[in-house]
Design a protein around this motif. Structure first.
Motif, PDB file in Angstrom:
ATOM      1  N   ARG A 100     -14.580 -17.635 -44.819  1.00  0.00           N
ATOM      2  CA  ARG A 100     -15.465 -16.479 -45.031  1.00  0.00           C
ATOM      3  C   ARG A 100     -14.734 -15.173 -44.721  1.00  0.00           C
ATOM      4  O   ARG A 100     -14.915 -14.175 -45.416  1.00  0.00           O
ATOM      5  CB  ARG A 100     -16.716 -16.594 -44.163  1.00  0.00           C
ATOM      6  CG  ARG A 100     -17.695 -17.640 -44.671  1.00  0.00           C
ATOM      7  CD  ARG A 100     -19.110 -17.218 -44.413  1.00  0.00           C
ATOM      8  NE  ARG A 100     -20.024 -17.984 -45.236  1.00  0.00           N
ATOM      9  CZ  ARG A 100     -21.307 -17.704 -45.394  1.00  0.00           C
ATOM     10  NH1 ARG A 100     -21.808 -16.650 -44.804  1.00  0.00           N
ATOM     11  NH2 ARG A 100     -22.084 -18.443 -46.148  1.00  0.00           N
ATOM     12  N   GLU A 101     -13.928 -15.195 -43.669  1.00  0.00           N
ATOM     13  CA  GLU A 101     -13.192 -13.980 -43.333  1.00  0.00           C
ATOM     14  C   GLU A 101     -12.164 -13.659 -44.418  1.00  0.00           C
ATOM     15  O   GLU A 101     -11.995 -12.492 -44.796  1.00  0.00           O
ATOM     16  CB  GLU A 101     -12.505 -14.158 -41.970  1.00  0.00           C
ATOM     17  CG  GLU A 101     -13.486 -14.204 -40.807  1.00  0.00           C
ATOM     18  CD  GLU A 101     -12.798 -14.402 -39.472  1.00  0.00           C
ATOM     19  OE1 GLU A 101     -11.585 -14.742 -39.482  1.00  0.00           O
ATOM     20  OE2 GLU A 101     -13.444 -14.227 -38.421  1.00  0.00           O
ATOM     21  N   ASP A 154     -25.132 -14.138 -44.163  1.00  0.00           N
ATOM     22  CA  ASP A 154     -25.792 -14.368 -42.876  1.00  0.00           C
ATOM     23  C   ASP A 154     -25.575 -13.195 -41.935  1.00  0.00           C
ATOM     24  O   ASP A 154     -26.519 -12.730 -41.275  1.00  0.00           O
ATOM     25  CB  ASP A 154     -25.245 -15.650 -42.236  1.00  0.00           C
ATOM     26  CG  ASP A 154     -25.503 -16.872 -43.083  1.00  0.00           C
ATOM     27  OD1 ASP A 154     -26.467 -17.591 -42.818  1.00  0.00           O
ATOM     28  OD2 ASP A 154     -24.731 -17.100 -44.037  1.00  0.00           O
ATOM     29  N   ASP A 189     -20.319 -12.572 -46.523  1.00  0.00           N
ATOM     30  CA  ASP A 189     -21.025 -13.185 -45.398  1.00  0.00           C
ATOM     31  C   ASP A 189     -22.478 -12.719 -45.377  1.00  0.00           C
ATOM     32  O   ASP A 189     -22.850 -11.823 -44.612  1.00  0.00           O
ATOM     33  CB  ASP A 189     -20.335 -12.818 -44.083  1.00  0.00           C
ATOM     34  CG  ASP A 189     -20.806 -13.685 -42.921  1.00  0.00           C
ATOM     35  OD1 ASP A 189     -21.803 -14.417 -43.085  1.00  0.00           O
ATOM     36  OD2 ASP A 189     -20.178 -13.638 -41.844  1.00  0.00           O
ATOM     37  N   SER A 203     -22.834  -6.036 -44.278  1.00  0.00           N
ATOM     38  CA  SER A 203     -22.376  -7.364 -44.685  1.00  0.00           C
ATOM     39  C   SER A 203     -20.894  -7.398 -45.025  1.00  0.00           C
ATOM     40  O   SER A 203     -20.402  -8.416 -45.518  1.00  0.00           O
ATOM     41  CB  SER A 203     -23.192  -7.841 -45.891  1.00  0.00           C
ATOM     42  OG  SER A 203     -23.107  -6.927 -46.964  1.00  0.00           O
TER      43      SER A 203
END
Length: 1010
Positions: free
Chosen positions: A969-970, A570, A568, A608
Motif C-alpha cells: 500500500r505504501e 481505510d 489507502d 488519503s
C-alpha cells in the motif's frame, strides 16, 4: 383573371394551414399535394392533421409522395383508401416517413413493403426471434433469390422490412423503449442466423465439419440494441465427430467470416450493420474462432477485468444452441468472480476514464453515449454494482441495463429514488439516440447541430419532454437533455456509495437497505482492507439527527469515492473521522464541507494520500480552513514567515514558549506545503515542483531557526545581560542548497565573533550555551514536529567545539582542512543570526570552495576514494543499490558529487558555478560546455526523480526513507504521488532503475574519469 385570383387565394390559405400544422416549406408542400399520385388526399384534413403531427411534416409528405409515385395505379389506390380509412396505418406510416429519410428511401425502392404496417397479428405485436427468423427466411429461401448475391440482397431487404415494422411500432408508441430495443436485438440474432445459414449453404462441407455458435455481446447480448450499431459477437466452435480440431476450426472460421461479410458488405442493397468480433480473447490479434476449452483457458489465465465485464452481457444468438448454452454456462461463474480480483473497482473506473480521454474535445459536449452524464456512465455504474453483488445474489444476473437497475433497486443495492431517476434518464437518452440514428440509419451518438434536425427530434420526443415544446421545441429539448445528463452525473458519482450510508443509518419503515455483508463486499471491492472498521466509521459519521450528521451523510458518498481512488482508502476514512470529531461542532467547518466542493475534495485527497499531511493536520485540525481559501495552499516566503515567527517569539514570556510558538507555525506551514505538494499545486514540471517544495521547506526552517535563535538569546540576556558575542547560523548540505525534503535535518555550522573587549573564552561559553539551548528546544519531543539541528559538518566533527569564532574557522581551514570539507563548504549559506557575520564567513570560505588553481591531483584522488568508500560501506545492509535514492547507483550522491567536483575545479573561473544549488550548477556547467547537453539532462532527470521518490516516501509513510517502501500500500501511494497510479508500481521501479542506470554511466565518465 378572377379564376387565377381565386386559385391563388386558395393556395395562400392552404399554405397558412400548413404552417400552422408545422410545415417549414409550405410552398414545396403545396406543390407536392398537387401531385396526381396523391389523388384526393390533398384535400383530406385528417391526412393533413396526421402529417402535421409527424416529427418532420415536410419530410413525411415528401416520403408519402415518393411512395405513391413508386406504386402502380391499383396498389396506389389501395394505399390511398387504407390511409383514409385506417388510423393505425396512417399513424405508423406517417410517423416513419416523418422521422426517417432512410426508411423513406427503402419504401421508395420497395414500395410494397408498406403492407408490413397495415395490421399485425396478435403474436406479431411484440415479435420474438422465431417470428423474425420466419420473416427473413421467407424472403431469402422462398423468394426468387437463387445465387449467393441474390440471397444477400434478399436478406438485407427483408431485414429493413422488419426494421420498418419495429420503427413504426416505436414511433407510434405501440411499444416502449425496452421492448423496441429487445426487438432490434432479436432481429439482429435472426439476421445473424440467416446469414450463417446462407454461408452454410454456400459451403456445406464446412458446415458438416463443425458446430458453430454465435454469442451476442454488448447491447445485442443485453437485449438492448440500437437502430444502428456494431453487433458485437464472439464465436465458439467444436469439431463434429471424426473431424480433426484444426480442420474444424478452419471450417468454422470460414463460416464466421462469410457470415460477417454478408451483414457488413456495402454492395447491392448496402450493409445491414458491421459485425464486430474484437471482444474475443486477444482481440483482433487472436483467432476469430476458438473452442470452448480455449476460451476458458484464456479467461482463467490471461483475461483482464474489462473482459469479464463484457461477458456479463454474453448471450447465444445464433448457430448451435446447445454449444452456445454451454459457453454461457461455463463463463458465467468467471464473470461473478471478477470482483474478487485485485484492483477490480480501480480497473473498471480506469476503463471509464480511458473512454472519456478518447473523446475528441470538439465532441465532448455533444456525446450522448460516451460523454460525462451519458449512457456509458449509467451502464458502467450498473455493471460495477452487478459484478460486486452478483456473486451472492442471482437476481442481479441480467445483461440488460434497465432490468439490472430494477433488480439492484429491489435488493437495496441502489436507493429507490436514485434508481427511478436513473431509469428515466437512461430511457430518455436511449430514445434520443434511437431517433438520431433512425433519421439516416447511420451509427452516431452525437447530438446534431442543425436546427431542423433538432426540431425533428424535439417533436418526435415531445411525450418525454417535461417542458412545453410548442413555443420553442429545440430549446425545450436542449433543457431536457441537459437536465438528464446532469442527473446522471450526479447519480453516477454517488450511486456506488450512497447505499453504504443507508446500511448504517436509520431508514423509514419498509425501506430496503444493504445487508452488512453486502456493504462489506462493496467496501472490499472499493479497496478497503478492513471493511468492518470502515462500516463502524461510517456509522459514527452518519448516525444521528444532528446538523453535522446530515451534512456528512450528504457529502460522504462523494468522499468515499475520492478515498477509493487513493492508495489507502481505510486511512482516508479514518483520518476524516478524526478531523470531523475534532471540528464537527465548528460552524465554519460544516459550512466548508457543505458549500465548498473543491475544498471537500482537496481534504479527501490530502487525508488519503499518506501519513505526513494528515498527521500534521490532526495536531491542529483548524488548518483545514486553508483548503477553502483560494490562496490557502500557496507557500509563504521567508520574509512573511520570519515576521510572524519573530512576532510570536516577542510576545512569549520565555524561550520555551517562544520556540514552541515557532514550532507551531512551522507545523502549520509544513502542512500547507505538504498539502500543496500532494495536490500537485507547485508545477506540472517535476523539476520545478521539486525546486518549489525545496525552497518552501528551506525558507520555513530558516525562519524557524531565526525565531528560535532570537528566543534563546533573549533568555540568556535576561539572565546574564547583553550577549558578549555576535552569532550566525550557516546552512550546509541540502539546507544550504535550498533542496530540503520533508524528512531532512537542518545541517548547520555555528560561528560567533566576540564583541570588542570581551574575552574569547567568555564569548565562546555564552555562544555555546545559546546554541545548545536552541538545539534542545527545537528537537525536544512534543506535539509539534521536531527540527533536528545537526552540526556534525563542523571542523573536527562532533569531537570539535560546537561554536567557533570566525578567526578559529580561518585558522583551521588554512592548516587542517581536508578536500571533503572544501566540498562541503560549496553548500554553505548564512540563514540566521548576524547578517554581517554570515557574509564574513562566506568571504572567508570562498577561496576554499573555489580554489584558484582548481583541485590538486591528491585532493581529487581523496574525493574519489571517499566517494568509493561511501558506496561500499555506507549502504544499509540488505538495501538494493539500484533503488537507494541517496547513495545508490545514479542516485542523489552520484549526481551531487559530480556537480560539486566541477564546481571545485572550475568555480574560480566561472562565476555561474558559484551557487549552492545542484540543478543551477549543473545547468551552468552544461552552458559552459563542461558537461554535454544530453549528459546534463540525464543527470538532472535522475536527481529530480530521486528527490521526488524521497519526498513521496516521507509523505506516504510519515517518516524518512531512502528506498522504496516494501509494504504494497505504501509503494502504491508513492507511485500515485509520482503520477503512475497505484497499479503501476512495477513500472515506476523499472523507470527509476532505467533513469539512474543512465545517470551512473555519465557519473563514471565525469567523476571517476577514464
Amino acid at each position: 383573371m378572377a379564376v387565377e385570383e381565386r386559385a391563388g387565394s386558395r393556395t395562400s390559405r392552404l399554405e397558412v394551414r400548413l404552417v400552422r400544422r408545422g410545415f417549414t416549406d409550405p410552398e414545396a408542400a403545396v406543390r407536392l399535394l398537387a401531385d396526381p399520385a396523391l389523388g384526393g388526399l390533398a384535400a383530406d384534413p385528417v391526412l393533413l392533421d396526421a402529417l402535421g403531427a409527424a416529427p418532420d411534416p415536410d419530410l413525411a409528405l415528401l416520403g408519402l409522395a415518393r411512395l405513391l409515385e413508386a406504386l402502380d395505379e391499383p396498389e396506389r389506390h389501395t394505399l390511398r383508401d387504407t390511409l383514409t380509412g385506417s388510423k393505425p396505418l396512417r399513424d405508423r406510416l406517417i410517423g416513419v416517413l416523418g422521422a426517417s429519410t432512410a426508411l423513406g428511401d427503402h419504401l421508395a425502392r420497395h414500395p410494397r413493403d408498406w403492407h408490413a404496417l397495415v395490421t399485425f397479428e396478435l403474436r406479431d405485436i411484440h415479435p420474438g426471434p422465431q417470428d423474425f427468423l420466419r420473416q427473413l427466411s421467407d424472403r431469402v429461401w422462398r423468394g426468387t433469390a437463387t445465387t449467393g448475391a441474390d440471397r444477400a440482397d434478399a436478406l438485407r431487404i427483408a431485414y429493413r422490412r422488419c426494421l420498418l415494422a419495429i420503427a413504426a411500432r416505436d414511433l407510434s408508441r405501440t411499444t416502449d423503449l425496452p421492448q423496441a430495443s429487445a426487438e432490434l436485438a432479436d432481429l439482429a440474432g435472426a439476421t445473424l442466423q440467416t446469414a450463417l445459414d446462407i454461408a452454410a449453404e454456400e459451403d456445406p462441407e464446412a458446415a458438416r465439419a463443425c458446430r458453430l455458435a454465435v454469442i451476442g455481446m454488448g447491447k445485442c447480448g443485453g437485449h438492448e440494441l440500437n437502430y444502428v450499431s456494431d453487433v458485437d459477437v464472439i464465436f465458439v466452435a467444436e469439431p463434429c465427430e471424426g473431424v480433426p480440431e484444426h480442420r474444424a476450426m478452419q471450417a468454422a472460421t470460414g463460416l464466421a467470416a462469410r457470415m460477417m461479410r454478408l451483414c457488413s458488405d456495402t454492395t447491392g442493397e448496402g450493409a445491414i450493420w458491421p459485425v464486430d468480433a474484437n471482444l474475443r480473447p486477444e482481440g483482433r490479434n487472436g483467432p476469430l474462432v476458438r473452442t470452448l476449452a480455449s476460451h476458458l483457458a484464456y479467461y482463467q489465465r490471461w483475461a483482464k477485468t474489462w473482459e469479464f465485464q463484457a461477458l456479463l452481457k454474453a448471450r447465444p444468438v445464433a448457430g448451435d444452441a446447445e454449444l452456445g448454452a454451454a459457453y454461457t454456462a461455463a463463463t458465467a461463474p468467471l464473470v461473478w468472480q471478477a470482483a474478487e480480483r485485485d484492483n477490480f473497482v480501480a480497473d473498471v473506473q480506469q476503463m471509464r476514464r480511458k473512454v472519456l480521454d478518447s473523446i475528441p474535445a470538439t465532441e465532448m459536449d455533444r456525446q450522448l453515449k460516451l460523454g460525462p452524464g451519458g449512457l456509458r456512465d449509467v451502464e458502467f455504474a450498473v455493471q460495477l454494482l452487478q459484478l460486486v453483488h452478483g456473486r451472492t445474489d442471482d437476481t442481479l444476473h441480467s445483461g440488460n441495463t434497465l432490468e439490472a437497475l430494477a433488480a439492484l433497486s429491489a435488493g437495496g443495492y441502489v436507493g429507490r429514488a436514485d434508481a427511478a431517476s436513473l431509469d428515466a434518464a437512461y430511457r430518455f437518452l436511449r430514445a434520443l439516440e434511437h431517433r438520431i440514428q433512425l433519421h439516416r440509419l447511420r451509427r452516431t451518438h452525437l447530438m446534431p447541430r442543425d436546427e431542423a434536425d433538432l426540431r425533428r427530434l424535439a417533436r418526435s420526443l415531445a411525450h418525454l419532454i417535461n417542458d412545453d415544446t410548442r413555443a420553442d421545441p429545440v430549446a425545450a429539448l436542449q433543457r431536457e437533455w441537459k437536465r438528464h445528463t446532469v442527473e446522471v452525473r450526479r447519480l453516477h458519482e454517488k450511486l456506488f456509495y450512497r447505499p453504504l450510508l443507508d446500511a448504517v443509518a436509520e431508514l423509514p419503515v419498509g425501506a430496503v437497505r444493504l445487508s452488512p455483508e453486502a456493504a462489506k463486499a462493496r467496501l472490499v471491492a472499493l479497496g478497503y482492507a478492513d471493511p468492518g472498521t470502515a462500516l463502524r466509521h461510517l456509522t459514527a459519521l452518519a448516525a444521528g439527527v444532528s446538523r453535522k450528521a446530515a451534512i456528512q451523510r450528504t457529502l460522504l458518498p462523494v468522499l468515499l469515492g475520492w478515498f477509493a481512488d487513493s492508495a489507502d482508502p481505510d486511512a482516508g476514512l479514518l483520518n476524516f473521522r478524526q478531523v470531523s470529531d475534532a471540528l464537527g461542532r465548528t460552524p465554519w467547518y460544516l459550512r466548508l464541507l457543505r458549500d465548498e466542493s473543491a475544498a471537500a475534495e482537496q481534504l479527501a485527497r490530502v487525508l488519503s494520500a499518506g501519513r505526513l499531511a494528515p498527521d500534521l493536520l490532526l495536531r491542529a485540525p483548524e488548518a483545514v480552513a486553508m483548503l477553502g481559501d483560494p490562496q490557502g495552499l500557496v507557500p509563504r516566503g521567508r520574509a512573511s514567515l520570519e515576521s510572524e515567527i519573530l512576532a510570536a517569539v516577542g510576545r512569549a514570556g520565555s524561550a520555551d514558549a517562544g520556540v514552541a510558538s515557532a514550532r507551531s507555525v512551522r507545523r502549520r506551514e509544513l502542512f500547507r506545503t505538504a498539502a500543496a505538494d500532494v495536490l500537485g499545486r507547485f508545477s506540472d514540471d517535476p523539476g520545478e515542483a521539486v525546486d518549489m517544495a525545496g525552497e518552501a521547506l528551506t525558507a520555513l526552517n530558516a525562519a524557524t531557526l531565526q525565531g528560535a535563535l532570537r528566543a534563546c538569546i533573549a533568555e540568556w540576556e535576561a539572565a546574564n545581560g547583553e550577549l558578549p558575542t555576535r552569532l550566525a547560523v550557516i546552512a550546509m548540505g541540502r539546507f544550504g542548497g535550498h533542496e530540503l525534503g520533508y524528512g531532512s535535518d537542518a545541517d548547520v555550522l555555528f560561528v560567533h565573533d566576540p564583541l570588542l573587549g570581551v574575552l574569547e573564552h567568555d564569548a565562546a561559553r555564552a555562544a555555546q550555551a545559546v546554541c545548545n539551548r536552541l538545539r534542545t528546544l527545537l528537537g525536544t519531543p512534543s506535539t509539534e514536529p521536531p527540527l533536528l539541528v545537526d552540526a556534525d559538518l563542523r571542523p573536527e566533527g562532533r569531537h570539535g567545539p560546537l561554536v567557533r569564532t570566525l578567526a578559529s574557522y580561518g585558522a583551521y581551514y588554512r592548516r587542517w582542512s581536508h578536500a571533503w570539507e572544501s566540498q562541503a563548504l560549496l553548500r554553505a549559506e548564512p540563514v540566521a543570526g548576524d547578517v554581517e557575520l554570515g557574509t564574513s564567513f562566506r568571504q572567508l570560505t570562498d577561496p576554499l570552495r573555489y580554489p584558484g588553481m582548481g583541485v590538486p591531483e591528491k585532493d581529487l584522488l581523496e574525493i574519489r576514494r571517499i566517494k568509493a568508500r561511501i558506496e561500499s560501506e555506507r549502504l544499509p545492509r540488505g538495501a538494493d543499490p539500484t533503488t537507494h535514492t541517496k547513495i545508490g547507483r545514479g542516485g542523489l550522491a552520484d549526481v551531487e558529487w559530480t556537480v560539486q567536483l566541477l564546481q571545485l575545479q572550475h568555480g574560480h573561473e566561472l562565476p555561474e558555478l558559484r551557487t549552492t544549488r545542484t540543478r543551477l550548477a549543473l545547468a551552468a556547467a552544461a552552458e559552459a560546455g563542461l558537461v554535454g547537453g544530453r549528459d546534463a539532462e540525464v543527470l538532472d532527470a535522475a536527481w529530480v526523480l530521486a528527490s521526488r521518490v524521497r519526498s513521496a516516501v516521507m509523505l506516504v509513510r510519515g517518516r524518512a526513507g531512502d528506498s522504496f517502501p516494501v509494504d504494497g500500500r505504501e509503494l502504491a501511494g508513492v507511485a500515485r504521488y509520482l503520477g503512475y497510479g497505484s497499479r503501476h508500481t512495477g513500472e515506476l521501479v523499472d523507470d527509476y532503475r532505467r533513469t539512474t542506470r543512465r545517470a551512473r554511466t555519465v557519473v563514471e565518465k565525469l567523476f571517476y574519469g577514464p
